[in-house]
Design a protein around this motif. Structure first.
Motif, PDB file in Angstrom:
ATOM      1  N   UNK A 175      -1.980 -42.246   0.321  1.00 22.09           N
ATOM      2  CA  UNK A 175      -2.066 -41.893  -1.092  1.00 22.09           C
ATOM      3  C   UNK A 175      -1.957 -40.385  -1.242  1.00 22.09           C
ATOM      4  N   UNK A 176      -1.124 -39.956  -2.193  1.00 20.66           N
ATOM      5  CA  UNK A 176      -0.922 -38.534  -2.441  1.00 20.66           C
ATOM      6  C   UNK A 176      -1.338 -38.240  -3.876  1.00 20.66           C
ATOM      7  N   UNK A 177      -2.180 -37.253  -4.045  1.00 25.05           N
ATOM      8  CA  UNK A 177      -2.628 -36.852  -5.379  1.00 25.05           C
ATOM      9  C   UNK A 177      -1.792 -35.675  -5.872  1.00 25.05           C
ATOM     10  N   UNK A 178      -1.326 -35.781  -7.101  1.00 24.72           N
ATOM     11  CA  UNK A 178      -0.458 -34.753  -7.672  1.00 24.72           C
ATOM     12  C   UNK A 178      -0.951 -34.338  -9.046  1.00 24.72           C
ATOM     13  N   UNK A 179      -0.730 -33.082  -9.372  1.00 27.94           N
ATOM     14  CA  UNK A 179      -1.068 -32.618 -10.707  1.00 27.94           C
ATOM     15  C   UNK A 179      -0.077 -33.155 -11.741  1.00 27.94           C
ATOM     16  N   UNK A 221       2.857 -35.970 -11.725  1.00 29.83           N
ATOM     17  CA  UNK A 221       3.596 -37.018 -11.038  1.00 29.83           C
ATOM     18  C   UNK A 221       5.061 -37.033 -11.458  1.00 29.83           C
ATOM     19  N   UNK A 222       5.342 -36.831 -12.734  1.00 26.77           N
ATOM     20  CA  UNK A 222       6.720 -36.892 -13.230  1.00 26.77           C
ATOM     21  C   UNK A 222       7.589 -35.802 -12.611  1.00 26.77           C
ATOM     22  N   UNK A 223       7.050 -34.592 -12.520  1.00 29.13           N
ATOM     23  CA  UNK A 223       7.804 -33.495 -11.897  1.00 29.13           C
ATOM     24  C   UNK A 223       8.104 -33.808 -10.434  1.00 29.13           C
ATOM     25  N   UNK A 224       7.133 -34.379  -9.758  1.00 32.18           N
ATOM     26  CA  UNK A 224       7.319 -34.723  -8.343  1.00 32.18           C
ATOM     27  C   UNK A 224       8.372 -35.808  -8.175  1.00 32.18           C
ATOM     28  N   UNK A 225       8.345 -36.785  -9.071  1.00 35.84           N
ATOM     29  CA  UNK A 225       9.338 -37.858  -9.005  1.00 35.84           C
ATOM     30  C   UNK A 225      10.741 -37.325  -9.254  1.00 35.84           C
TER      31      UNK A 225
END
Length: 358
Positions: free
Chosen positions: A14-18, A20-24
């Protein structure tokens, strides 16, 4: 029985992101680039008995058309009508018909003049009548790596829906010795009407590029032209496996390409153009010769000057000699032995940084 590696197997991560949309979006962008590079590597690594100009052009059509790229395959009859004597001369010794493949990507609504990428696509290079030594000749299946960089870059741009207009042109030929092969001393007439004395049939890539570059300028009037080719062994002697050589008639274009290359670790080194080098390809019986006729040395620069003869005076142009960086004989952290796919990341970054509409 549990092995050491089993102790480190991960069932779930599991990866936590500030955001998610930008990472995707970033992952999607990187994935499209990776797929484009893998296409380039795969087609370069194909053996030459499978990768003929015909099958290669069909592969381009099959892969690019579903991405919304307009693909046109031009055969020998039409090229003859266009006056492409230089390109056709290279392939005339082969039983496999030469092809010119034109790929048009319109990602911008304003229909601005496109950026032009041109690639050398010699699917196998024996050297022709000026036959290469047999040692390592099998590596000449890689002599179309410049064309693969062009095709791969179009794939990357289309997959990420880049807001830019780009046209790619690749000349696909097989350079073979036969009873019908081009001979040293032959004179060919290019699409530009300039004549070339072919003193070495193993200096064939520049002949392919001459007609391809002429075609893209006449047909599309591009904002700039960038050609890529595994062109000279001399560039390997000069720059090894670290840099590709960059020759350009425009400082801004050269600096942009070098900066883009540094970002993606596809390094370029600016190489010289000089009137002295241009003098070295003078011919007594044609407009120019396809090799240095006057002195030893400067073979990469004289090759670049040959190509420059077919670039219009008002067109910004860069020639990237990728002979030293197109394939690797060792395994790296990001690539196995064989084709590297050099140029795809570079051209994609170049467009993103300097020509893509925001």
């Amino acid at each position: 029985m549990q092995t050491d590696i089993d102790k480190f197997m991960v069932d779930q991560l599991e990866i936590s992101l500030e955001n998610k949309l930008d990472a995707e979006e970033l992952f999607k962008d990187k994935k499209s680039l990776a797929e484009a590079i893998f296409f380039a590597r795969d087609i370069i690594n194909e053996p030459a008995n499978i990768k003929t100009p015909q099958t290669y052009s069909e592969k381009i059509l099959e892969y690019l058309e579903p991405l919304g790229i307009e693909v046109t395959i031009i055969g020998e009859r039409e090229m003859k009508n266009l006056g492409m004597g230089a390109l056709l001369g290279v392939g005339q010794g082969s039983q496999n018909e030469s092809k010119l493949v034109v790929m048009k990507y319109d990602g911008a609504d304003d229909k601005a003049s496109p950026i032009a990428f041109v690639g050398k696509g010699v699917t196998f290079d024996t050297g022709g009548i000026s036959l290469k030594p047999s040692a390592n000749m099998g590596e000449m299946k890689y002599d179309m790596a410049g064309s693969a960089a062009v095709v791969g870059s179009l794939i990357a741009l289309a997959r990420r829906k880049a807001v830019v207009n780009v046209v790619g042109v690749v000349g696909l030929v097989e350079n073979m010795p036969s009873g019908n092969a081009q001979r040293p001393g032959d004179i060919v007439t290019t699409m530009s009407k300039k004549t070339v004395e072919v003193l070495d049939t193993d200096a064939e890539g520049r002949l392919v590029l001459a007609d391809a570059i002429c075609y893209v300028q006449e047909k599309f009037r591009p904002r700039c032209v960038i050609d890529l080719a595994t062109l000279t062994g001399a560039i390997v002697i000069a720059l090894g496996k670290t840099y590709a050589g960059c020759f350009a008639n425009n400082d801004e274009l050269a600096n942009q390409l070098i900066a883009a290359g540094n970002k993606v670790n596809e390094k370029l080194w600016r190489m010289p153009l000089h009137k002295d080098f241009s003098e070295m390809i003078k011919s007594d019986v044609a407009d120019i010769a396809n090799i240095n006729t006057q002195a030893k040395g400067a073979n990469s620069s004289t090759a670049a000057h040959f190509i420059e003869h077919f670039v219009k005076e008002d067109v910004a142009w860069a020639h990237l000699d990728i002979a030293g960086v197109a394939y690797s004989k060792t395994v790296s952290s990001i690539s196995s032995k064989g084709a590297v796919g050099y140029g795809v990341s570079l051209l994609n970054q170049f467009i993103k940084d300097y020509y893509e509409e925001q």
